[in-house]
Design an enzyme around this catalytic site. Structure first.
Site, PDB file in Angstrom:
ATOM      1  N   TYR A 147       0.837  -1.205   0.000  1.00  0.00           N
ATOM      2  CA  TYR A 147       0.000   0.000   0.000  1.00  0.00           C
ATOM      3  C   TYR A 147       0.870   1.252   0.000  1.00  0.00           C
ATOM      4  O   TYR A 147       0.702   2.139  -0.844  1.00  0.00           O
ATOM      5  CB  TYR A 147      -0.912  -0.021   1.221  1.00  0.00           C
ATOM      6  CG  TYR A 147      -1.900   1.127   1.283  1.00  0.00           C
ATOM      7  CD1 TYR A 147      -2.961   1.202   0.389  1.00  0.00           C
ATOM      8  CD2 TYR A 147      -1.784   2.123   2.245  1.00  0.00           C
ATOM      9  CE1 TYR A 147      -3.883   2.244   0.439  1.00  0.00           C
ATOM     10  CE2 TYR A 147      -2.693   3.173   2.305  1.00  0.00           C
ATOM     11  CZ  TYR A 147      -3.739   3.228   1.402  1.00  0.00           C
ATOM     12  OH  TYR A 147      -4.640   4.259   1.460  1.00  0.00           O
ATOM     13  N   GLY A 150       2.951   1.423  -3.197  1.00  0.00           N
ATOM     14  CA  GLY A 150       2.043   1.556  -4.330  1.00  0.00           C
ATOM     15  C   GLY A 150       1.557   2.988  -4.476  1.00  0.00           C
ATOM     16  O   GLY A 150       1.536   3.556  -5.572  1.00  0.00           O
ATOM     17  N   ARG A 188      -9.904  -1.035  10.902  1.00  0.00           N
ATOM     18  CA  ARG A 188      -9.467   0.314  11.270  1.00  0.00           C
ATOM     19  C   ARG A 188      -9.883   0.610  12.700  1.00  0.00           C
ATOM     20  O   ARG A 188     -10.872   0.091  13.210  1.00  0.00           O
ATOM     21  CB  ARG A 188     -10.078   1.350  10.329  1.00  0.00           C
ATOM     22  CG  ARG A 188      -9.568   1.241   8.908  1.00  0.00           C
ATOM     23  CD  ARG A 188     -10.084   2.384   8.081  1.00  0.00           C
ATOM     24  NE  ARG A 188      -9.904   2.136   6.667  1.00  0.00           N
ATOM     25  CZ  ARG A 188     -10.201   3.000   5.729  1.00  0.00           C
ATOM     26  NH1 ARG A 188     -10.699   4.174   6.046  1.00  0.00           N
ATOM     27  NH2 ARG A 188     -10.018   2.706   4.464  1.00  0.00           N
ATOM     28  N   ASN A 192     -13.319  -0.580  14.477  1.00  0.00           N
ATOM     29  CA  ASN A 192     -13.059  -1.643  15.462  1.00  0.00           C
ATOM     30  C   ASN A 192     -13.626  -1.276  16.823  1.00  0.00           C
ATOM     31  O   ASN A 192     -14.362  -2.051  17.441  1.00  0.00           O
ATOM     32  CB  ASN A 192     -11.539  -1.841  15.641  1.00  0.00           C
ATOM     33  CG  ASN A 192     -10.981  -2.912  14.734  1.00  0.00           C
ATOM     34  OD1 ASN A 192     -11.692  -3.466  13.914  1.00  0.00           O
ATOM     35  ND2 ASN A 192      -9.703  -3.187  14.872  1.00  0.00           N
ATOM     36  N   ARG A 277       3.932   5.380  14.942  1.00  0.00           N
ATOM     37  CA  ARG A 277       3.714   5.824  16.330  1.00  0.00           C
ATOM     38  C   ARG A 277       2.977   7.155  16.379  1.00  0.00           C
ATOM     39  O   ARG A 277       2.242   7.417  17.311  1.00  0.00           O
ATOM     40  CB  ARG A 277       5.067   5.957  17.051  1.00  0.00           C
ATOM     41  CG  ARG A 277       5.782   4.635  17.295  1.00  0.00           C
ATOM     42  CD  ARG A 277       7.111   4.866  18.020  1.00  0.00           C
ATOM     43  NE  ARG A 277       8.013   5.716  17.242  1.00  0.00           N
ATOM     44  CZ  ARG A 277       8.907   5.251  16.363  1.00  0.00           C
ATOM     45  NH1 ARG A 277       8.997   3.960  16.137  1.00  0.00           N
ATOM     46  NH2 ARG A 277       9.688   6.077  15.707  1.00  0.00           N
TER      47      ARG A 277
END
Length: 320
Positions: A147, A150, A188, A192, A277
């Site tokens: 991802y 890309g 996500r 979630n 982070r």
């Protein structure tokens, strides 16, 4: 907006794409929504089917598309780790082949084209907050690379088409976005937490929950994308579009528990590989060039998102 404007939105049945379809229809555009329905769903745009200026087409951007349009929003790509890691080779193809095909279309029909890039191009940043000039700190061979790299390659292609063919391009770097129509199983953090809280399950935090994110409500984001598309041709981007208000993941979980009235408890798991982070946009350029900044507060946006998931879970046919 000119009434005759015809706009192609790839990934138009996805979470963000479906809201973009709505806003552009409201503004008077004719909208061609293209999606292969890997993560997008007809349900997201079902209320638009039958609109005289809306057309839905099943198509994968990895293959060329021959249509006549004035503007292209290239939104197509699975955007959550659960989905983009499911078939990582296909994810890279969607970003790279998809960009090549859409840029080729834009070149043929002389359309203006916007790329939905991502804050993931910054990787695990060592500069905070992240300005557009920052080149990033990305692992090119990790599980998230399909991802991240890309999307980085897609940006490269956009700027090469701009330099080589004088194509009118816009590149938006989208930061964490949330709202109704998020996929309940996308892994996500917002979806979630909300699904876990509504079901009374333990809420899973990775690491100690001190990693930060900046959450932008989908309405704000779509307004930013349209503002970028409407800038003069001299404005190419990349431009960060996101909310600079930074929260820890633990604060987000506590907000969700409070707003749902859930009895869910927090549990902690090891941090996944290459999980950033910190993530916070520097939106100076968006403020200056687009006259844009987010306006929806986190708790207001979360309340609307919770209402959506609550209705989704209440639907007896919906299996989460």
């Amino acid at each position: 907006m000119h009434l005759e404007k015809r706009v192609l939105i790839t990934g138009g049945a996805g979470f963000i794409g479906s809201f973009l379809c709505e806003r552009l229809l409201e503004a008077g555009a004719t909208v061609l929504c293209v999606d292969n329905f890997f993560t997008g769903t007809r349900m997201n745009v079902s209320h638009l089917i039958g609109h005289p200026r809306f057309e839905l087409m099943r198509h994968d951007v990895c293959f060329p598309l021959y249509v006549e349009v004035d503007e292209i929003y290239n939104m197509a790509c699975p955007a959550s780790p659960v989905h983009y890691q499911f078939d990582p080779v296909q994810t890279t193809k969607t970003s790279v082949h998809g960009a090549i095909n859409m840029l080729g279309l834009a070149k043929r029909v002389k359309a203006k084209i916007l790329q939905a890039s991502t804050s993931e191009v910054y990787g695990d940043p060592v500069i905070h907050p992240q300005p557009e000039e920052y080149w990033g700190n990305v692992n090119p061979i990790g599980p998230r690379s399909c991802y991240d790299e890309g999307k980085r390659c897609a940006e490269t292609l956009f700027f090469d088409y701009y330099r080589q063919h004088a194509l009118r391009i816009k590149v938006a770097r989208i930061f964490n976005t949330y709202g109704p129509r998020m996929h309940p199983n996308d892994g996500r953090v917002v979806s979630n937490f909300i699904v876990q809280a509504l079901k009374g399950e333990e809420i899973t935090l990775y690491g100690d929950g001190s990693q930060t994110r900046s959450f932008c409500y989908v309405d704000d984001l779509v307004r930013g994308l349209i503002s970028l598309m409407e800038t003069p041709d001299s404005v190419t981007g990349p431009i960060n579009i996101g909310n600079p208000s930074e929260f820890t993941i633990r604060q987000l979980a506590e907000n969700v528990i409070d707003l749902t009235g859930s009895k869910s408890k927090l549990v902690f798991r090891p941090l996944p590989q290459d999980d950033p982070r910190q993530r916070q946009p520097d939106i100076t350029k968006a403020r200056d060039l687009l006259k844009w900044e987010p306006s929806v507060e986190l708790r207001d946006g979360l309340s609307k998102t919770i209402a959506y998931f609550d209705a989704l879970l209440a639907d007896r046919n919906m299996k989460v």
